[in-house]
Scaffold this motif. Structure first.
Motif, short mmCIF file in Angstrom:
data_model
loop_
_atom_site.label_atom_id
_atom_site.label_comp_id
_atom_site.label_asym_id
_atom_site.label_seq_id
_atom_site.Cartn_x
_atom_site.Cartn_y
_atom_site.Cartn_z
N ILE A 1 0.84 -1.20 0.00
CA ILE A 1 0.00 0.00 0.00
C ILE A 1 0.88 1.26 0.00
O ILE A 1 0.61 2.22 -0.73
N GLU A 2 1.97 1.24 0.79
CA GLU A 2 2.89 2.39 0.80
C GLU A 2 3.46 2.67 -0.58
O GLU A 2 3.82 3.79 -0.90
N ASN A 3 3.59 1.63 -1.39
CA ASN A 3 4.16 1.79 -2.73
C ASN A 3 3.09 1.83 -3.83
O ASN A 3 3.38 1.57 -5.00
N ASN A 4 1.88 2.15 -3.42
CA ASN A 4 0.76 2.28 -4.37
C ASN A 4 0.55 1.03 -5.22
O ASN A 4 0.30 1.10 -6.42
N MET A 5 0.68 -0.11 -4.57
CA MET A 5 0.39 -1.37 -5.26
C MET A 5 -0.84 -2.01 -4.62
O MET A 5 -1.21 -1.66 -3.50
N SER A 6 -1.45 -2.93 -5.35
CA SER A 6 -2.65 -3.60 -4.82
C SER A 6 -2.33 -5.02 -4.37
O SER A 6 -1.95 -5.86 -5.20
N PRO A 7 -2.51 -5.29 -3.08
CA PRO A 7 -2.37 -6.68 -2.64
C PRO A 7 -3.56 -7.52 -3.13
O PRO A 7 -4.69 -7.05 -3.12
N ILE A 8 -3.25 -8.74 -3.56
CA ILE A 8 -4.32 -9.73 -3.79
C ILE A 8 -4.21 -10.64 -2.58
O ILE A 8 -3.33 -11.51 -2.51
N PHE A 9 -5.05 -10.39 -1.59
CA PHE A 9 -4.88 -11.01 -0.28
C PHE A 9 -5.67 -12.33 -0.21
O PHE A 9 -6.90 -12.33 -0.33
N CYS A 10 -4.94 -13.43 -0.01
CA CYS A 10 -5.58 -14.75 -0.05
C CYS A 10 -5.98 -15.24 1.34
O CYS A 10 -5.21 -15.12 2.30
N VAL A 11 -7.16 -15.81 1.39
CA VAL A 11 -7.65 -16.43 2.62
C VAL A 11 -8.27 -17.77 2.26
O VAL A 11 -8.63 -18.00 1.10
N GLY A 12 -8.40 -18.64 3.23
CA GLY A 12 -9.05 -19.92 2.95
C GLY A 12 -8.75 -20.94 4.03
O GLY A 12 -7.69 -20.90 4.65
N GLU A 13 -9.69 -21.84 4.21
CA GLU A 13 -9.57 -22.85 5.27
C GLU A 13 -9.02 -24.16 4.73
O GLU A 13 -9.17 -24.45 3.54
N VAL A 14 -8.43 -24.97 5.60
CA VAL A 14 -8.02 -26.33 5.21
C VAL A 14 -9.23 -27.26 5.40
O VAL A 14 -10.22 -26.88 6.03
N LEU A 15 -9.10 -28.47 4.87
CA LEU A 15 -10.23 -29.40 4.87
C LEU A 15 -10.77 -29.68 6.28
O LEU A 15 -11.99 -29.66 6.50
N GLU A 16 -9.85 -29.90 7.22
CA GLU A 16 -10.31 -30.23 8.59
C GLU A 16 -11.12 -29.07 9.17
O GLU A 16 -12.08 -29.29 9.90
#
Ligand code: PGA
Length: 259
Positions: free
Chosen positions: A120-135
């Protein structure tokens, strides 16, 4: 309406020559289209970023993203690549918090929050990943897990910065396994994530933010997934390494975007 995004995550694949011919093939196929009603982002390994940004300037058909960046700003951190360096070669996006980085490289929520800050400080866009494991899904904890990942890694941003981010929901059990979340499972989680953005920020941010689905998304299931109201496109691994499949996914997103 939010425009759809199709992002390619090449991971640690392809030699330079293979990367070159894949981009050539993708561009040849995209050039056959008059217009594309979606955004395309290609995230190659670091050594190929400039190859892609050069193409980007010639063709303007896609944007370029990195797969990782350092949590540090600059300095004596051997082997690291900073957000500032990426920006200086015209890279505007960066994947953060991919489950492979969390798992194999032990990246904590705190580290990921720092990476988001550097971008963000460098004016870029994070593609922020989230997700659960099977258990976690089987234990019915998937909402809780995703909420915690967002709260610790992304939701520290202030109201304006959240507009520069993209979220990718990638159930870990679906990544590279050929086991895709059903459109209903994806929609349910995406709607939940959007409700969290509304709760933390406001309705405008929730309406604006793009939430991508990732995990065995391919040319056979893209339309079904992208037609869900809260699925704003995909983060594509394996299928992004084949020009035909990747362009087919882009065209499916474009078709839905045009409707
Ligand atoms: P996959 O990977 O499409 O090969 O499942 C997606 C990702 O890890 O981003």
């Amino acid at each position: 309406m939010r425009s759809k995004i199709v992002a390619a995550n090449w991971k640690m694949n392809l030699t330079f020559g293979e990367a070159e011919s894949l981009v050539d093939d993708i561009l040849d196929r995209l050039d056959e289209q008059d217009e594309l009603n979606c955004e395309v982002i290609i995230c190659p390994p670091f050594p190929y970023l400039e190859l892609l940004t050069d193409f980007e300037f010639d063709e303007q058909r896609f944007n370029v993203g990195a797969q990782n960046c350092s949590a540090f700003d600059m300095g004596a951190y051997t082997g690291e690549v900073s957000a500032k360096m990426l920006k200086s070669i015209d890279v505007d996006y960066c994947i953060v918090g991919h489950s492979e980085r969390r798992k194999y490289f032990g990246e904590s929520d705190e580290t990921l929050a720092e990476k988001v800050n550097r971008l963000i400080e460098n004016n870029m866009s994070p593609i922020f990943c989230v997700g659960e494991v099977l258990e976690e899904r089987e234990a019915g904890r998937h909402f809780e897990v995703v909420k915690e990942q967002l709260e610790k890694g992304l939701f520290h941003l202030d109201g304006d910065a959240i507009y520069d981010t993209i979220i990718a929901y990638e159930p870990v059990w679906a990544i590279g396994t050929g086991k895709t979340a059903t459109p209903e499972q994806a929609q349910e989680m995406h709607a939940y994530i959007r409700s969290l953005v509304k709760e933390r920020y406001d309705q405008a941010a929730a309406d604006d933010i793009r939430i991508l689905y990732g995990g065995s998304c391919n040319a056979q299931n893209a339309t079904e997934l992208f037609s869900q109201p809260d699925v704003d496109g995909g983060l594509i691994g394996g299928a992004s390494l084949k020009a035909n499949d990747f362009v087919s996914i882009c065209l499916q997103a474009s078709q839905i975007g045009a409707e």
